[in-house]
Each structure stands twice: as structure tokens, then as C-alpha cells.
Design a protein around this motif. Sequence first.
Motif, PDB file in Angstrom:
ATOM      1  N   LYS A   1       0.736  -1.177  -0.042  1.00 58.41           N
ATOM      2  CA  LYS A   1       0.044   0.108   0.030  1.00 58.41           C
ATOM      3  C   LYS A   1       0.689   1.335   0.022  1.00 58.41           C
ATOM      4  N   LEU A   2       1.943   1.079   0.886  1.00 59.67           N
ATOM      5  CA  LEU A   2       2.970   2.618   1.028  1.00 59.67           C
ATOM      6  C   LEU A   2       3.549   2.673  -0.481  1.00 59.67           C
ATOM      7  N   ILE A   3       4.063   1.832  -0.965  1.00 56.32           N
ATOM      8  CA  ILE A   3       4.717   1.847  -2.365  1.00 56.32           C
ATOM      9  C   ILE A   3       3.691   2.555  -3.358  1.00 56.32           C
ATOM     10  N   GLN A   4       2.497   1.991  -3.343  1.00 52.46           N
ATOM     11  CA  GLN A   4       1.492   2.566  -4.215  1.00 52.46           C
ATOM     12  C   GLN A   4       1.296   3.993  -3.969  1.00 52.46           C
ATOM     13  N   VAL A   5       1.047   4.489  -2.861  1.00 54.28           N
ATOM     14  CA  VAL A   5       0.800   5.705  -2.408  1.00 54.28           C
ATOM     15  C   VAL A   5       2.059   6.624  -2.919  1.00 54.28           C
ATOM     16  N   LYS A   6       3.480   5.974  -2.607  1.00 52.18           N
ATOM     17  CA  LYS A   6       4.396   6.877  -3.443  1.00 52.18           C
ATOM     18  C   LYS A   6       4.501   6.838  -4.857  1.00 52.18           C
ATOM     19  N   ARG A   7       4.045   5.946  -5.331  1.00 51.97           N
ATOM     20  CA  ARG A   7       4.233   5.943  -6.913  1.00 51.97           C
ATOM     21  C   ARG A   7       3.328   6.965  -7.376  1.00 51.97           C
ATOM     22  N   ASP A   8       1.889   7.126  -6.868  1.00 51.40           N
ATOM     23  CA  ASP A   8       1.035   8.011  -7.457  1.00 51.40           C
ATOM     24  C   ASP A   8       1.340   9.286  -6.943  1.00 51.40           C
ATOM     25  N   ASN A   9       2.063   9.472  -6.027  1.00 49.01           N
ATOM     26  CA  ASN A   9       2.195  10.939  -5.497  1.00 49.01           C
ATOM     27  C   ASN A   9       3.954  10.900  -4.940  1.00 49.01           C
ATOM     28  N   PRO A  10       4.563  10.797  -5.862  1.00 50.24           N
ATOM     29  CA  PRO A  10       6.243  10.893  -5.498  1.00 50.24           C
ATOM     30  C   PRO A  10       6.505  12.241  -4.743  1.00 50.24           C
ATOM     31  N   GLY A  11       7.371  12.145  -4.045  1.00 52.87           N
ATOM     32  CA  GLY A  11       7.927  13.225  -3.140  1.00 52.87           C
ATOM     33  C   GLY A  11       9.570  13.337  -3.234  1.00 52.87           C
ATOM     34  N   ASP A  12       9.902  14.063  -2.254  1.00 54.12           N
ATOM     35  CA  ASP A  12      11.732  14.167  -2.223  1.00 54.12           C
ATOM     36  C   ASP A  12      11.935  13.377  -1.049  1.00 54.12           C
ATOM     37  N   ASP A  13      11.727  12.070  -1.188  1.00 53.56           N
ATOM     38  CA  ASP A  13      12.018  11.196  -0.178  1.00 53.56           C
ATOM     39  C   ASP A  13      12.591   9.809  -0.496  1.00 53.56           C
ATOM     40  N   LEU A  14      13.112   8.942   0.526  1.00 53.55           N
ATOM     41  CA  LEU A  14      13.764   7.955  -0.047  1.00 53.55           C
ATOM     42  C   LEU A  14      13.014   7.020  -0.828  1.00 53.55           C
ATOM     43  N   LEU A  15      11.881   6.335  -0.481  1.00 56.85           N
ATOM     44  CA  LEU A  15      11.071   5.743  -1.264  1.00 56.85           C
ATOM     45  C   LEU A  15      10.730   6.192  -2.712  1.00 56.85           C
ATOM     46  N   SER A  16      10.493   7.602  -2.797  1.00 66.22           N
ATOM     47  CA  SER A  16      10.221   8.007  -4.024  1.00 66.22           C
ATOM     48  C   SER A  16      11.436   7.789  -4.963  1.00 66.22           C
ATOM     49  N   ALA A  17      12.583   7.900  -4.294  1.00 61.61           N
ATOM     50  CA  ALA A  17      13.977   8.040  -4.981  1.00 61.61           C
ATOM     51  C   ALA A  17      14.120   6.461  -5.347  1.00 61.61           C
ATOM     52  N   LEU A  18      13.919   5.507  -4.469  1.00 64.32           N
ATOM     53  CA  LEU A  18      14.061   4.037  -5.122  1.00 64.32           C
ATOM     54  C   LEU A  18      12.995   3.545  -6.064  1.00 64.32           C
ATOM     55  N   ILE A  19      11.819   4.112  -6.069  1.00 62.51           N
ATOM     56  CA  ILE A  19      10.879   3.805  -7.297  1.00 62.51           C
ATOM     57  C   ILE A  19      11.474   4.428  -8.518  1.00 62.51           C
ATOM     58  N   ALA A  20      12.096   5.769  -8.218  1.00 68.80           N
ATOM     59  CA  ALA A  20      12.556   6.260  -9.843  1.00 68.80           C
ATOM     60  C   ALA A  20      14.094   5.641 -10.064  1.00 68.80           C
ATOM     61  N   ALA A  21      14.802   5.002  -9.140  1.00 69.64           N
ATOM     62  CA  ALA A  21      16.113   4.755  -9.486  1.00 69.64           C
ATOM     63  C   ALA A  21      15.980   3.829 -10.865  1.00 69.64           C
TER      64      ALA A  21
END
Length: 410
Positions: free
Chosen positions: A201-221
Motif C-alpha cells: 500500500k505504501l509503495i502505491q501511495v508513493k508511486r501515485d504521489n512521488p516526493g523528495d523522499d527515499l522511497l520515491s527515489a528508490l521507485i525512480a532509481a
Amino acid sequence: MQETQETQVTEELDVSFVQTPHEVLKRLREAGPAVKVMLPNGSLVWIVTRYEEVRQALSETKLSKDFKGLNELMAKHTKEGHAPKQYDEALVGHMLASDPPDHTRMRRLVNKAFTPRRVESMRPMLQELTTRLLDEMEKHDEIDLLEALAYPVPMELLCTLLGVPEAERLAFGRYAAVVLSDLAPEGYEEATRAMREYLVKLIQVKRDNPGDDLLSALIAARDEDDKLTEGELLATIYLMFSAGTETAVNLIGNGVLALLTHPGELEKLRTDRSLLPQAVEEFLRFDGPVNLATFRYTIDPVSLGDVTIPVGEVVMVSLMAANRDPDRFDNPELFDITRPIGGQMTFGHGIHYCMGAPLARLEAEIALGMLLDRFPDLSLACDPNELRWRLSTVTHGLEKLPVRPHGTDG
């Protein structure tokens, strides 16, 4: 179970391996560079005990860390009458449970997000968090240091970096603790399922609303056209929460205990705060946060010293045993914060060397330094012999650490 496997067992370990591990590991180290034992949960494994062989095993290519097939192997190497440890494959498909080339690719991608610059940028956040926690501690005459400081520092930091809402952090942390308590398997399946569902659930939230955070950076890496798969991303976040939190909690807790039970060393550190980085290295060596590195298994016969481990055997490497090997360290039972830096094996060696080591050191230096500054009369609130260690053969951490922030006259 073949009789030859059973007769090879040097010792059947009990909970004393958790409560007094240094005594047990000394005995095993004297028995040989690698000895076959039965763990308290019934797992039949080889434990590597001596410094040189530990270093060799951590970089031995004939020892695989690929999680695929590990459940079947654990079932084979569990004594009858015990439930074999079974791993949720959705949570263990990370770089710590893989071999090259998968490991190489995943580590390269994670490195793009988990940079030294990002780690150093966490310093102000850690200082602010620690100040807030110490403010609360100041209100108490007696308090559990683990709940008050050691646990919230890494958990709050990771939750902030990854975007876990405050209301959900306590429950999430409890799941992580159960997953790592390999000697209390009754809650394991429920905890891993809850953790997996939450992380998805957390990954999907960050995939839909990326920010300047570590999880968003991992998704975008990305590395050219390569990126972490959904499963690898899930397992990587789990690894950061579980291993990252446990290591820092135990490093801070064990470090404070070592200082409070060695007043001479505590006074040295109070007198000369420049010794703090050196003291952290001695915490890691003397009574580190990890006992056994996670499972490996032989894909070819492996020779360690005068011992040859056959194909298809489960191997665990004792970082704690290596850190007290008298052939590597002078007076290894002595806690000495002026001991020359270098050689401790707590963060591993080789391609699986702990990527989070700089962050764990930073967390410990800030938390411990600020704790000693704020509470010059800090003392234990119980007999050290009454303290109990949490039920895990992998990690090494206290259940509680009662302290008096203002000393005995607080």
C-alpha cells in the motif's frame, strides 16, 4: 533425517545462546572454526566462529545467499518435532538474500537512492528528533531507554524518510520485531503478512504521489533501462525497516549498557568527547547488535580451516564470535573505548557489507552524544544480571533497559 547428519551435531543450543551468547560462542570457537549445531528452534546449521574463517565465509562464492529454495532447505535441516522456519519470499527477495548478478544489479540501483549525501542530510533531522525524545526523558525519574530513545530514533527516521504516517508507526514497528524474532515463530506468519500488505500500500501511495523522499527515489532509481522490480522494491523497503531499525536500536541500547557497566570508560568519554566515534566502533565489537549473519548454504563443498562443509548445508556466520577472537584482538573480553579502530566484523565483509553502516554509526553518535550531554548522572535502574535479551539468534538486543536519567538521587 539421516543419522550421519544427526551425529555430526556438536551441541544442541538452548536459550543460553540468546541470554549468554559470548560464553557459548567462546566454547564453539574453541571447538573449531566451523561447528555443526542445533539452534534452539530446531534448525541444524553450521556456525562459523573464528575471525579468519568468518572473513573468508562472508566472501566465499561457494556459499549462496539466494533465497530461492531456502524454505525447502530449512525444512530438510530441521530436527523432527520442530516447525521449520519458513520465509515469506515476497519479503526476502532483496540484495541481502541474492547472489551476483542479481545482487550486483540491485545494489547498484539502491546505491543511486541511498547516497552518502542523503545520509549526511539526515543529521539535522536526527538531532531534532533526539532533542525531542530527551525532552520527554527529562520528565521521568526512571524510564526504559529502548522505548524512550533507542527504538524511536531509527524507526521515526525511517518512517519519516519513507512517508509512514505517525499513527501507523507503532504497529508497524511491532511487526518488524516479530519477523526478526526467529525463536518465537507463532506470530511470524501474521506479522509478515501484515507487513507485506502495508508495504504494498505504501509503495502505491508513493508511486501515485512521488516526493523528495527515499522511497520515491528508490521507485525512480534507474540504471539505463533497468530498475527495481515491484517485488525487489517491496523486499528492499522491508530490509531497510527490519535490519536497519534492529541494528541501530541494539547498537544504541548495547552501547549504553556497556558504558553504564564500565564507569571508567564512561568517564573517559565524558572527559573527551572526541572519543565518541572510537567508542561506537568498540560498542560494535564488544557487544554488537548482530550475532549471526543471515543464512547461507553450500552449493559446493567449502573448506574453512581444517573443516570441510558438504554441499547442501545451511551455514551461519557468527559476527559476535569473530569480534572476540583472541587471535585477532588483544584482550577481546576487555571493553576499551580507546582500542585502535579497525577489524570489527559487525557490518560484514565482501559484497554484502552493510550498506546502512554509515547511517547506523551516525544514529549512534548523535543519540549517545546528546544523551550523555543531557544526563551527566545517567545510571542503570536495575541489576545488570536481571536484564534479558530478546529471543533471536540473528540479532542481539535487550528486551528492556531501565535507566534513571537523573541518577540515583533523581
